[in-house]
Design a protein around this motif. Structure first.
Motif, PDB file in Angstrom:
ATOM      1  N   SER A  40       0.997  -1.061   0.088  1.00 30.57           N
ATOM      2  CA  SER A  40      -0.366  -0.243  -0.239  1.00 30.57           C
ATOM      3  C   SER A  40       0.883   1.530  -0.117  1.00 30.57           C
ATOM      4  O   SER A  40       2.298   1.453   0.633  1.00 30.57           O
ATOM      5  N   PRO A  41      -0.272   2.782  -0.274  1.00 27.56           N
ATOM      6  CA  PRO A  41       1.576   3.581  -0.248  1.00 27.56           C
ATOM      7  C   PRO A  41       1.565   4.158   0.772  1.00 27.56           C
ATOM      8  O   PRO A  41       2.453   4.859   1.207  1.00 27.56           O
ATOM      9  N   SER A  42       1.335   3.628   1.446  1.00 34.86           N
ATOM     10  CA  SER A  42       1.134   4.006   3.418  1.00 34.86           C
ATOM     11  C   SER A  42       2.598   3.537   4.013  1.00 34.86           C
ATOM     12  O   SER A  42       2.634   3.292   4.953  1.00 34.86           O
ATOM     13  N   GLY A  43       2.905   1.670   2.550  1.00 37.34           N
ATOM     14  CA  GLY A  43       4.174   1.375   3.219  1.00 37.34           C
ATOM     15  C   GLY A  43       3.921  -0.217   4.522  1.00 37.34           C
ATOM     16  O   GLY A  43       4.617  -0.600   4.278  1.00 37.34           O
ATOM     17  N   GLY A  44       2.402  -0.139   4.274  1.00 36.58           N
ATOM     18  CA  GLY A  44       2.479  -1.753   4.602  1.00 36.58           C
ATOM     19  C   GLY A  44       2.515  -2.664   3.205  1.00 36.58           C
ATOM     20  O   GLY A  44       2.288  -2.561   2.257  1.00 36.58           O
ATOM     21  N   ALA A  45       2.593  -4.483   3.629  1.00 34.07           N
ATOM     22  CA  ALA A  45       3.057  -5.207   3.264  1.00 34.07           C
ATOM     23  C   ALA A  45       2.133  -6.088   3.276  1.00 34.07           C
ATOM     24  O   ALA A  45       1.859  -6.580   4.284  1.00 34.07           O
ATOM     25  N   THR A  46       1.704  -6.974   2.322  1.00 34.16           N
ATOM     26  CA  THR A  46       0.389  -7.595   2.989  1.00 34.16           C
ATOM     27  C   THR A  46       0.802  -9.195   1.949  1.00 34.16           C
ATOM     28  O   THR A  46       0.968  -9.130   0.556  1.00 34.16           O
ATOM     29  N   PRO A  47       0.985 -10.366   2.093  1.00 38.66           N
ATOM     30  CA  PRO A  47       1.429 -11.507   1.435  1.00 38.66           C
ATOM     31  C   PRO A  47      -0.409 -11.973   0.890  1.00 38.66           C
ATOM     32  O   PRO A  47      -0.879 -11.872   1.829  1.00 38.66           O
ATOM     33  N   ILE A  48       0.731 -11.834  -0.564  1.00 41.30           N
ATOM     34  CA  ILE A  48      -1.499 -12.846  -1.180  1.00 41.30           C
ATOM     35  C   ILE A  48      -1.205 -13.832  -1.848  1.00 41.30           C
ATOM     36  O   ILE A  48       0.209 -14.329  -1.929  1.00 41.30           O
ATOM     37  N   ARG A  49      -2.228 -14.755  -2.148  1.00 42.02           N
ATOM     38  CA  ARG A  49      -2.155 -15.728  -3.146  1.00 42.02           C
ATOM     39  C   ARG A  49      -3.638 -15.972  -4.250  1.00 42.02           C
ATOM     40  O   ARG A  49      -4.368 -14.995  -3.171  1.00 42.02           O
ATOM     41  N   ASP A  50      -3.641 -16.168  -5.091  1.00 41.25           N
ATOM     42  CA  ASP A  50      -3.967 -15.955  -6.083  1.00 41.25           C
ATOM     43  C   ASP A  50      -4.544 -17.907  -6.478  1.00 41.25           C
ATOM     44  O   ASP A  50      -3.562 -18.780  -6.720  1.00 41.25           O
ATOM     45  N   THR A  51      -5.325 -18.988  -6.051  1.00 42.40           N
ATOM     46  CA  THR A  51      -5.012 -20.522  -6.996  1.00 42.40           C
ATOM     47  C   THR A  51      -6.196 -19.731  -8.187  1.00 42.40           C
ATOM     48  O   THR A  51      -7.781 -20.138  -7.953  1.00 42.40           O
ATOM     49  N   TYR A  52      -6.256 -20.190  -9.466  1.00 39.52           N
ATOM     50  CA  TYR A  52      -6.610 -20.068 -10.322  1.00 39.52           C
ATOM     51  C   TYR A  52      -7.384 -21.366 -11.179  1.00 39.52           C
ATOM     52  O   TYR A  52      -6.457 -22.574 -10.633  1.00 39.52           O
ATOM     53  N   THR A  53      -8.601 -21.770 -11.103  1.00 43.33           N
ATOM     54  CA  THR A  53      -9.115 -23.009 -12.623  1.00 43.33           C
ATOM     55  C   THR A  53      -9.646 -22.925 -13.119  1.00 43.33           C
ATOM     56  O   THR A  53     -10.800 -22.019 -12.947  1.00 43.33           O
ATOM     57  N   MET A  54      -9.515 -23.633 -14.071  1.00 41.73           N
ATOM     58  CA  MET A  54      -9.641 -23.360 -15.112  1.00 41.73           C
ATOM     59  C   MET A  54     -10.917 -24.126 -15.688  1.00 41.73           C
ATOM     60  O   MET A  54     -10.876 -25.209 -15.407  1.00 41.73           O
ATOM     61  N   LEU A  55     -11.733 -23.244 -15.998  1.00 39.87           N
ATOM     62  CA  LEU A  55     -13.422 -24.258 -16.493  1.00 39.87           C
ATOM     63  C   LEU A  55     -13.327 -24.271 -17.983  1.00 39.87           C
ATOM     64  O   LEU A  55     -14.689 -24.100 -18.541  1.00 39.87           O
ATOM     65  N   GLY A  56     -12.210 -24.381 -19.249  1.00 35.55           N
ATOM     66  CA  GLY A  56     -12.110 -24.436 -19.555  1.00 35.55           C
ATOM     67  C   GLY A  56     -11.427 -23.694 -20.379  1.00 35.55           C
ATOM     68  O   GLY A  56     -10.977 -22.650 -19.492  1.00 35.55           O
TER      69      GLY A  56
END
Length: 173
Positions: free
Chosen positions: A130-146
């Motif tokens: 974030s611009p205020s300097g915070g850092a957050t770990p993130i993750r995205d799990t994508y599942t293909m539906l075609g």
């Protein structure tokens, strides 16, 4: 809806694992993410809908994005919404066989995710700043539906545990 949420949905949509330029829609989901053309299938226009209610960590209910193949082989993803614009790049690093996706929005939020996975279900992990300097770990799990539809489960690590921030389905136009 705050900018954090807007950026999360836009990034989630931007890192979608789409059809190679000139390739048919019959490309196998097993080829998604494999090698330097593994995300060429993103090229085109997508519409995305998030089924979760807006919250501090949540994302917008819907957005659209446009993905374009660049001369250097990267795929640029551009999302515009009332809460701000987001630009991301899916770039392949052959030396480590890693996909790397840096992104930034018009409000100063930025981050990256990366993966070495390929196939029908792929998890990207990274950091959201974030611009205020915070850092957050993130993750995205994508599942293909075609090859023209996929589901993304977006999560952020808050207070030591993973929290779902969006459940997004994207469909190629």
């Amino acid at each position: 809806m705050n900018r954090y949420g807007a950026c999360i949905l836009a990034f989630a949509a931007a890192t979608l694992p789409a059809v190679a330029v000139g390739a048919s829609n019959s490309m196998s989901t097993a080829a998604v993410g494999a090698g330097p053309a593994g995300y060429d299938w993103l090229v085109g226009t997508w519409s995305c809908k998030n089924t979760m209610a807006a919250s501090k960590l949540g994302a917008l209910p819907s957005t659209s994005l446009t993905a374009t193949k660049l001369k250097d082989g990267s795929v640029m993803i551009r999302t515009a919404s009332p809460n701000g614009d987001v630009t991301a790049y899916n770039t392949y690093l052959p030396s480590s066989k890693t996909w790397f996706s840096p992104y930034a929005d018009s409000g100063g939020y930025y981050g990256y995710e990366s993966t070495q996975q390929s196939g029908r279900s792929i998890r990207w992990t990274g950091i959201f700043y974030s611009p205020s300097g915070g850092a957050t770990p993130i993750r995205d799990t994508y599942t293909m539906l075609g090859m023209t539809k996929q589901y993304d489960l977006s999560e952020a690590k808050v207070g030591g545990s993973w929290k779902v921030t969006a459940r997004t389905t994207c469909t190629k136009s």
